[in-house]
Design an enzyme around this catalytic site. Structure first.
Site, PDB file in Angstrom:
ATOM      1  N   GLU A 126      65.465  -0.250  39.803  1.00 56.72           N
ATOM      2  CA  GLU A 126      66.520   0.491  41.162  1.00 56.72           C
ATOM      3  C   GLU A 126      67.522   1.345  40.746  1.00 56.72           C
ATOM      4  O   GLU A 126      68.297   0.807  40.528  1.00 56.72           O
ATOM      5  CB  GLU A 126      66.127  -0.158  42.730  1.00 56.72           C
ATOM      6  CG  GLU A 126      66.097   1.328  43.310  1.00 56.72           C
ATOM      7  CD  GLU A 126      66.307   0.030  44.483  1.00 56.72           C
ATOM      8  OE1 GLU A 126      65.914  -0.722  44.368  1.00 56.72           O
ATOM      9  OE2 GLU A 126      66.235   1.000  46.119  1.00 56.72           O
ATOM     10  N   GLY A 266      73.129  -7.355  44.572  1.00 57.20           N
ATOM     11  CA  GLY A 266      72.907  -9.055  44.721  1.00 57.20           C
ATOM     12  C   GLY A 266      71.387  -9.407  44.524  1.00 57.20           C
ATOM     13  O   GLY A 266      71.353 -10.337  43.746  1.00 57.20           O
ATOM     14  N   ALA A 267      70.555  -8.627  44.423  1.00 57.80           N
ATOM     15  CA  ALA A 267      69.131  -8.766  44.312  1.00 57.80           C
ATOM     16  C   ALA A 267      68.158  -7.591  44.175  1.00 57.80           C
ATOM     17  O   ALA A 267      68.331  -6.812  44.792  1.00 57.80           O
ATOM     18  CB  ALA A 267      68.486  -9.591  45.069  1.00 57.80           C
ATOM     19  N   HIS A 302      65.558 -10.992  52.771  1.00 59.13           N
ATOM     20  CA  HIS A 302      65.516  -9.923  52.361  1.00 59.13           C
ATOM     21  C   HIS A 302      64.588  -8.949  51.705  1.00 59.13           C
ATOM     22  O   HIS A 302      63.931  -7.926  51.457  1.00 59.13           O
ATOM     23  CB  HIS A 302      67.097  -9.141  51.955  1.00 59.13           C
ATOM     24  CG  HIS A 302      67.216  -7.721  51.597  1.00 59.13           C
ATOM     25  ND1 HIS A 302      67.659  -7.057  53.461  1.00 59.13           N
ATOM     26  CD2 HIS A 302      66.851  -6.380  50.764  1.00 59.13           C
ATOM     27  CE1 HIS A 302      67.675  -5.436  52.835  1.00 59.13           C
ATOM     28  NE2 HIS A 302      67.429  -5.758  51.284  1.00 59.13           N
ATOM     29  N   GLU A 303      64.397  -9.670  50.498  1.00 57.46           N
ATOM     30  CA  GLU A 303      63.567  -8.716  49.237  1.00 57.46           C
ATOM     31  C   GLU A 303      62.508  -9.256  49.386  1.00 57.46           C
ATOM     32  O   GLU A 303      61.817  -8.934  48.437  1.00 57.46           O
ATOM     33  CB  GLU A 303      64.011  -9.686  47.979  1.00 57.46           C
ATOM     34  CG  GLU A 303      66.031  -9.928  47.257  1.00 57.46           C
ATOM     35  CD  GLU A 303      66.631  -8.157  47.518  1.00 57.46           C
ATOM     36  OE1 GLU A 303      65.472  -6.670  47.740  1.00 57.46           O
ATOM     37  OE2 GLU A 303      67.777  -7.901  47.658  1.00 57.46           O
ATOM     38  N   HIS A 306      60.627  -7.066  51.842  1.00 56.51           N
ATOM     39  CA  HIS A 306      60.888  -5.387  50.884  1.00 56.51           C
ATOM     40  C   HIS A 306      59.556  -5.316  50.602  1.00 56.51           C
ATOM     41  O   HIS A 306      58.773  -4.215  50.054  1.00 56.51           O
ATOM     42  CB  HIS A 306      61.519  -5.570  49.181  1.00 56.51           C
ATOM     43  CG  HIS A 306      62.619  -4.676  50.445  1.00 56.51           C
ATOM     44  ND1 HIS A 306      63.125  -3.511  50.728  1.00 56.51           N
ATOM     45  CD2 HIS A 306      63.754  -4.621  49.695  1.00 56.51           C
ATOM     46  CE1 HIS A 306      63.840  -3.439  50.949  1.00 56.51           C
ATOM     47  NE2 HIS A 306      64.597  -4.113  50.459  1.00 56.51           N
ATOM     48  N   GLU A 325      65.518   0.085  53.638  1.00 54.36           N
ATOM     49  CA  GLU A 325      66.895  -0.687  53.860  1.00 54.36           C
ATOM     50  C   GLU A 325      67.005  -0.766  54.900  1.00 54.36           C
ATOM     51  O   GLU A 325      67.708  -1.927  55.832  1.00 54.36           O
ATOM     52  CB  GLU A 325      67.938  -0.087  52.706  1.00 54.36           C
ATOM     53  CG  GLU A 325      67.788   0.307  51.023  1.00 54.36           C
ATOM     54  CD  GLU A 325      67.126  -1.147  50.406  1.00 54.36           C
ATOM     55  OE1 GLU A 325      67.521  -2.309  51.618  1.00 54.36           O
ATOM     56  OE2 GLU A 325      66.372  -1.492  49.637  1.00 54.36           O
TER      57      GLU A 325
HETATM   58  N1  PHE Z   1      67.018  -2.412  46.567  1.00 53.81           N
HETATM   59  C1  PHE Z   1      67.950  -3.701  46.742  1.00 53.81           C
HETATM   60  C2  PHE Z   1      68.335  -4.298  47.992  1.00 53.81           C
HETATM   61  O1  PHE Z   1      68.543  -3.898  48.858  1.00 53.81           O
HETATM   62  C3  PHE Z   1      69.041  -3.563  46.053  1.00 53.81           C
HETATM   63  C4  PHE Z   1      70.087  -2.969  44.698  1.00 53.81           C
HETATM   64  C5  PHE Z   1      69.751  -1.113  44.806  1.00 53.81           C
HETATM   65  C6  PHE Z   1      69.624  -3.445  44.028  1.00 53.81           C
HETATM   66  C7  PHE Z   1      69.847  -0.726  43.271  1.00 53.81           C
HETATM   67  C8  PHE Z   1      69.700  -3.312  42.305  1.00 53.81           C
HETATM   68  C9  PHE Z   1      70.260  -1.666  41.696  1.00 53.81           C
HETATM   69  O2  PHE Z   1      67.626  -5.188  48.491  1.00 53.81           O
HETATM   70 ZN    ZN Z   2      66.909  -4.464  50.429  1.00 49.64          ZN
END
Ligand code: PHE
Ligand code: ZN
Length: 875
Positions: A126, A266-267, A302-303, A306, A325
C-alpha cells in the site's frame, strides 16, 4: 536510486475512469534471493467494457525478462517498456498473460515493494508498492484471486508466508523449500504480502461466533518470543469486539501477524497477513511503557478491523482513502474506549486531533478528508484523512444514534462486500437507514479547514436562548456545515439546569446562524454556564466568552468528563497566552503571582486523584509548547512560550508541593506490573506529579525520582523517572541516562525512548548532542523508528532549540532530509513537514526556514514525495 520524478503529474479525482482491463486471477511464483529475486506472474485478464485500448501495466525499479500472451512469447515490437509502465498491444478480450521479471530486495531502502529487514524478506504494497514487485494493474479497483508460491533456501528462510490459507509445503532438491498460499477472497494488489525468514511463531486460537476455529500466529525474531503476549491478547479482544459491536466475523483459517524492524508506518492490514512495525507488537513490562501497551492494543485492533472496513469492502481509488481509514480509526478508538477509560481515550484522541490535524488544516498541506488531487499518494496518509475522517464517522454515529448507525454499517458491509467503493456509497447507506438528508453533511469530506462556531446565549424570563454562528473556511464558499452539538447548562453551584425538562441535548447545527430557545426553571438570572460541544461531538473550534469563574464551574462540576478537562485546559491556556503576550511586550519573563482561581481549581483536581487518577493526570498536564505556538499566526514567541510554560509549572508545584508529594506516595504500587486501566492511571499520575515536583529543582525531589528509577521493575516507572529528571536539569539526570543506556544499549526499541528524550532536552547543547548521537552504535539513519526518535523528536518536540534563531537547527535538519531522500523519500517527506509553519515566525526565522526549504526543494534529484511537500510549503 533514480528519482527524476520531481515532475510527477497531478492525479485528480474528477478524472477517474474504470480500469480498461480486469485481472481475475493471478498466480505468482517467487524464487527469493537477496539481490536477485525472480518473479513469475500468470494472470487471467479480461477487457473491461467495449474499447480497443492496449493493456497498460504498472512496473518500476525492476528488470523485465519475458512476456507471453496466450502461450506465445512477445517480441519487442509487440510491447513498449518505460520506466513506469509495460504496454502490451493487441491483447484479446480474454487472455492469459505470463510475465517474468527480476527484483533486488537487498538494495531496496525505500521500504516499498519487496525488501529485507534484519535479513528476512517482507513486502509493503500500500498504496503503490506492488508495481515494484511485478508488472500489474496496480490500482485498488482491480480485485483478483491470488495464488502465491514461495521458494527459498530452507535453512535461511524456514518460514514462508503469504495471504490467505496455506495449501502446500515441500522440500526441493537443492536445499530450497517451497510453500503455497491461496487467498479465496478477491483483493486489490495493495493488500498483497509475503514474508520469508527465520522467525519464531507464537500460536493461539480463536473460535468465532459461528464456531469456526481460527489459528492465530505472531512471527518475531527468536529473541523477542517473550514479548508477544499483549499483542496476542489484544488481537483476541479485537476479534471478539468486532463480532459483538459490528457483527463481523473473521473469514480465513489463519490470521498471521509479522513484526519487522524496518517499516515506514505503524502497521499494514494485508489480507490474513498483517505486517507490523515491531514497536506495535513487542512488549513486556520491563521494556514497554503503558503508552506502548496502549499503542499496541489500538494498532493490532485497527489492522484487524480493516479485514472488513478496507479489505472485504475496499476503496475504488486513493481519493477514497478515508473510507477505510477514517472508519477504521473510529472503530479502533471505540474499541480502546471499551477496553479502558472512555473519557481518557476521548481526551487523548481530541488532543491529537487539535495538535496535529488542526495544525495541518491551518497550514500549506491542508486538504479535504477526501482530497481532490495529489501528486504522490503517500503524502496523503495524513491526520486529516485518518483522524478528521474518524471524527466525521463519529458525527454520523451521533447524528443517527448507535442503533441506526449499526443498521447503516450492516447495510454497507452487506451491499458492498467484495467491491471497491466510494465515500459516497458509505454516506448513502447512512442516509438510507435514517430519515436524515445528508446532502449538506458531505461538506465535511469536501472542504479543508476547521470551522469555528461562535456561541452566544441569553436568559430571558424563564427562557434560555442559545445562538450559534458558523464561521466556515473560505473554500466552503459560505455553505454551512451539518453537525451534532452536545449541549447542557449548569448553574453557579455546578448543578445541572434542565432545558425543556432535559439535562442534555444533542442539537443539529446546520445553518450559518441558528438559535434555540429552551424553557428553564430558573427564576433568577444568576450565573448560567453552558457546556458546549460536549464529548467533542464535532471537530470544530468553539468560541464563547467564558469568565474565569464559569470555567471554574465547568472544570469542577461538568458531568461530561471531556468538557471538564477542556474547561480546565482553557483556563490554563488563557493564563499562559496572557503571560506569553505580556512577556513579548515587555521583553522579559513575567513575575506575576499564580491566579487564585486557577490554583484553586488545580488543587480541587488533585483532591480527586484517588478517584480517577488517569483523568486527573490528563487535566494537570500542561498544553504542549507546539499547541501554544499554534495559537500565534505570526512572530511565534518560541522562547517566551517555553519559559512561561516552565514558570507556571513551577508556580503550581510550589503552591501544591505537599499535596503533590502525598499523591505521589499514596499511588505507589506494589505487586507485579499489569497493563490495566487503574494501575496505568496511577503511574501516569505519578509521572505528572513527579515532573511538577522535579521542576522545583530541589534535591529531595530529584532524589525521589532517582530512587524511582532504581527501584522500578517496569519500563513505565523507570522511564517516567527519566522524564521527571529531565525537567529538573539536575546532575542525577546524566547519571540515570548512563545507567539506562548501559542496560538497554542492545535493544533498539528501548533505545528509541532514550534517543527521543535526549533530543527533546531543551538545554543549549541540544543540537550538538543530537549530532553526536547519530554516531551511536544503535543509531541508523536507514531505520525509520530511529530517525523518528532522534531526528524527528528534535525537530518536533524541541521547539526552543530547533528554532534557534541562528538557523543551525534548520540547516542541520535540511541536510538530514536531503540525506534521507536518497534512501527513503517517504520518510524524508514526512520530516520536511516541520517547515510548514515558516510563515508564522518572525522575519529572521521565516527567512532561514524558507532557505532550508529551498535548499531541499531546488535539487534536480529531489524525490516526488519530498518535492510535493516542500513545493506546497514554499507556496
Ligand atoms: N493502511 C495502514 C493502516 O492504516 C497504513 C499504511 C499505509 C501502512 C501505507 C503502510 C503503508 O492501517
Ligand atoms: Zn488503517
Amino acid at each position: 536510486m533514480p528519482s527524476a520524478e520531481q515532475s510527477a503529474v497531478e492525479i485528480r479525482l474528477e478524472d477517474y475512469t474504470p480500469p480498461d482491463f480486469l485481472i481475475d486471477t493471478v498466480d505468482l511464483t517467487f524464487d527469493l534471493s537477496p539481490s536477485q529475486t525472480h518473479v513469475r506472474s500468470q494472470m487471467k485478464i479480461h477487457r473491461n467494457g467495449v474499447h480497443d485500448r492496449a493493456l497498460v501495466l504498472n512496473g518500476e525499479h525492476m528488470t523485465l525478462l519475458s512476456v507471453q500472451v496466450d502461450g506465445r512469447a512477445l517480441t519487442e515490437n509487440q510491447y513498449v517498456l518505460t520506466e513506469t509502465t509495460l504496454t502490451i498491444f493487441d491483447v484479446p478480450d480474454q487472455a492469459h498473460v505470463v510475465i517474468e521479471n527480476r527484483i533486488d530486495p537487498a538494495s531496496n531502502t525505500a521500504l516499498e515493494g519487496l525488501y529485507q529487514s534484519a535479513g528476512n524478506f517482507c513486502t509493503q504494497c500500500e498504496p503503490e508498492g506492488f508495481r515494484r514487485i511485478t508488472y500489474f494493474i496496480d490500482r485498488p479497483d482491480v480485485l483478483s484471486r491470488y495464488t502465491v508460491t514461495l521458494i527459498a533456501e530452507a535453512d535461511l528462510y524456514p518460514i514462508l508466508l503469504s495471504n490467505g490459507n496455506p495449501v502446500a509445503a515441500e522440500k526441493c532438491v537443492d536445499g530450497k523449500h517451497m510453500a503455497r498460499w491461496v487467498d479465496p477472497h478477491p483483493k486489490p494488489s495493495y493488500l498483497f504480502a509475503l514474508v520469508a525468514g527465520n522467525l519464531t511463531r507464537i500460536t493461539d486460537e480463536f473460535v468465532t461466533q459461528s464456531g469456526k476455529t481460527v489459528e492465530l500466529g505472531i512471527y518475531v525474531e527468536a529473541h523477542n518470543a517473550d514479548r508477544c503476549d499483549h499483542a496476542m491478547a489484544s488481537l483476541k479482544h479485537a476479534m471478539r469486539w468486532d463480532e459483538q459491536v459490528y457483527g463481523r466475523e473473521y473469514d480465513l483459517d489463519v490470521f498471521n501477524i509479522v513484526a519487522v524492524d524496518d517499516f515506514n508506518m505503524g502497521a499494514m492490514e494485508n489480507k490474513g497477513l498483517n505486517v507490523f512495525n515491531s514497536r506495535y507488537v513487542l512488549a513486556k513490562p520491563d521494556t514497554a511503557t503503558d503508552g506502548d501497551y496502549a499503542g499496541i492494543e489500538s494498532v493490532v485492533a485497527h489492522e484487524y478491523f480493516h479485514n472488513w472496513s478496507g479489505n472485504r469492502v475496499t476503496c475504488r481509488d486513493w481519493f477514497q482513502l478515508s473510507l477505510k481509514e477514517g472508519f477504521t480509526v473510529f472503530r479502533d478508538q471505540e474499541f480502546s474506549a471499551d477496553m479502558g477509560s472512555r473519557a481518557v481515550k476521548r481526551i487523548a484522541d481530541v488532543n491529537l486531533l487539535r495538535q496535529v490535524q488542526f495544525a495541518e488544516d491551518a497550514g500549506p498541506q491542508a486538504h479535504p478528508v477526501q482530497p481532490k488531487a495529489y501528486r504522490e499518494i503517500n503524502n496523503f496518509y495524513t491526520s486529516t484523512v485518518y483522524n478528521k475522517g474518524a471524527e466525521v464517522v463519529r458525527m454520523l454515529r451521533n447524528l443517527l444514534g448507535a442503533d441506526t448507525f449499526r443498521q447503516g454499517t450492516d447495510l454497507y458491509f452487506d451491499r458492498f462486500d467484495g467491491q471497491a467503493v466510494t465515500i459516497e456509497d458509505f454516506v448513502s447507506c447512512m442516509a438510507e437507514v435514517s430519515d436524515l438528508d445528508l446532502a449538506e453533511f458531505r461538506q465535511w469530506y469536501d472542504v479543508a479547514g476547521t470551522p469555528k462556531l461562535l456561541v452566544r446565549d441569553e436568559y430571558l424570563e424563564g427562557q434560555y436562548i442559545l445562538n450559534i454562528d458558523q464561521m466556515v473556511p473560505e473554500s466552503a464558499k459560505g455553505h454551512p456545515y451539518m453537525l451534532p452539538f452536545g449541549f447542557a447548562l449548569f448553574d453557579e453551584a455546578g448543578q445541572p439546569v434542565l432545558l425543556d425538562g432535559k439535562a442534555e441535548h444533542i442539537l443539529i447545527v446546520e445553518q450559518l446562524s441558528q438559535s434555540w430557545t429552551f424553557s428553564i426553571e430558573k427564576n433568577h438570572a444568576d450565573l448560567l454556564v453552558p457546556s458546549l460541544n460536549r464529548g467533542f461531538t464535532a471537530p470544530v473550534e468553539v468560541q464563547y466568552d467564558y469568565s474565569d469563574e464559569a470555567l471554574g464551574v465547568l472544570s469542577r462540576a461538568d458531568t461530561d468528563a471531556f468538557n471538564r478537562w477542556d474547561a480546565f485546559q482553557r483556563r490554563i491556556q488563557r493564563c499562559l497566552l496572557g503571560r506569553i503576550r505580556m512577556a513579548m511586550d515587555v521583553g522579559s519573563v513575567g513575575e506575576d503571582a499564580l491566579p487564585e482561581d486557577l490554583s484553586k481549581a488545580f488543587g480541587q483536581l488533585l483532591l480527586e486523584a484517588a478517584q480517577d487518577p488517569m483523568f486527573v493526570a490528563e487535566c494537570i498536564a500542561l498544553p504542549s509548547e507546539n499547541y501554544l505556538a499554534d495559537q500565534f499566526d505570526h512572530d511565534t514567541p518560541v522562547e517566551w512560550i517555553h519559559h512561561e510554560r516552565a514558570r507556571l509549572r513551577q508556580q503550581l508545584a510550589a503552591e501544591w508541593e505537599s499535596t503533590l508529594q502525598l499523591i505521589y506516595q499514596s499511588h505507589d504500587q506494589d505487586g507485579v506490573y499489569r497493563f490495566e486501566s487503574r494501575a496505568a492511571g496511577q503511574r501516569q499520575l505519578r509521572r505528572q506529579v513527579l515532573s511538577y515536583l522535579c521542576s522545583l529543582k530541589r534535591s529531595a525531589w530529584t532524589q525521589l525520582a532517582k530512587e524511582q528509577f532504581e527501584r522500578a521493575d517496569n519500563m513505565t516507572e523507570s522511564f517516567n523517572a527519566l522524564v521527571a529528571l529531565n525537567v529538573s536539569d539536575s546532575a542525577e539526570f546524566e547519571h540515570v541516562l548512563t545507567a539506562f543506556e548501559a542496560r538497554w544499549r542492545h535493544d533498539p526499541l528501548v533505545m528509541d525512548k532514550w534517543f527521543a528524550l535526549q533530543a527533546q532536552r531543551s538545554d543549549e547543547n541540544a543540537l550538538a548532542r543530537v549530532q553526536g548521537l547519530m554516531e551511536h552504535p544503535t543509531f541508523s539513519i536507514k531505520n525509520p523508528n530511529r530517525v523518528r526518535a532522534l531526528i524527528g523528536s528534535f525537530a518536533r518536540i524541541n521547539p526552543l532549540r530547533f528554532h534557534d534563531s541562528s538557523g543551525s537547527g534548520y540547516q542541520w535538519l535540511a541536510d538530514r532530509i536531503i540525506e534521507l531522500d536518497a534512501m527513503n523519500p517517504q520518510i524524508a517527506a514526512r520530516m520536511a513537514s516541520v517547515f510548514n509553519t515558516w510563515k508564522r515566525f518572525d522575519g529572521n526565522r521565516a527567512a532561514l526556514m524558507r532557505a532550508a526549504l529551498k535548499k531541499i526543494h531546488d535539487r534536480p534529484d529531489c524525490s516526488a514525495d519530498l518535492a510535493e511537500i516542500t513545493g506546497k510549503a514554499l507556496g
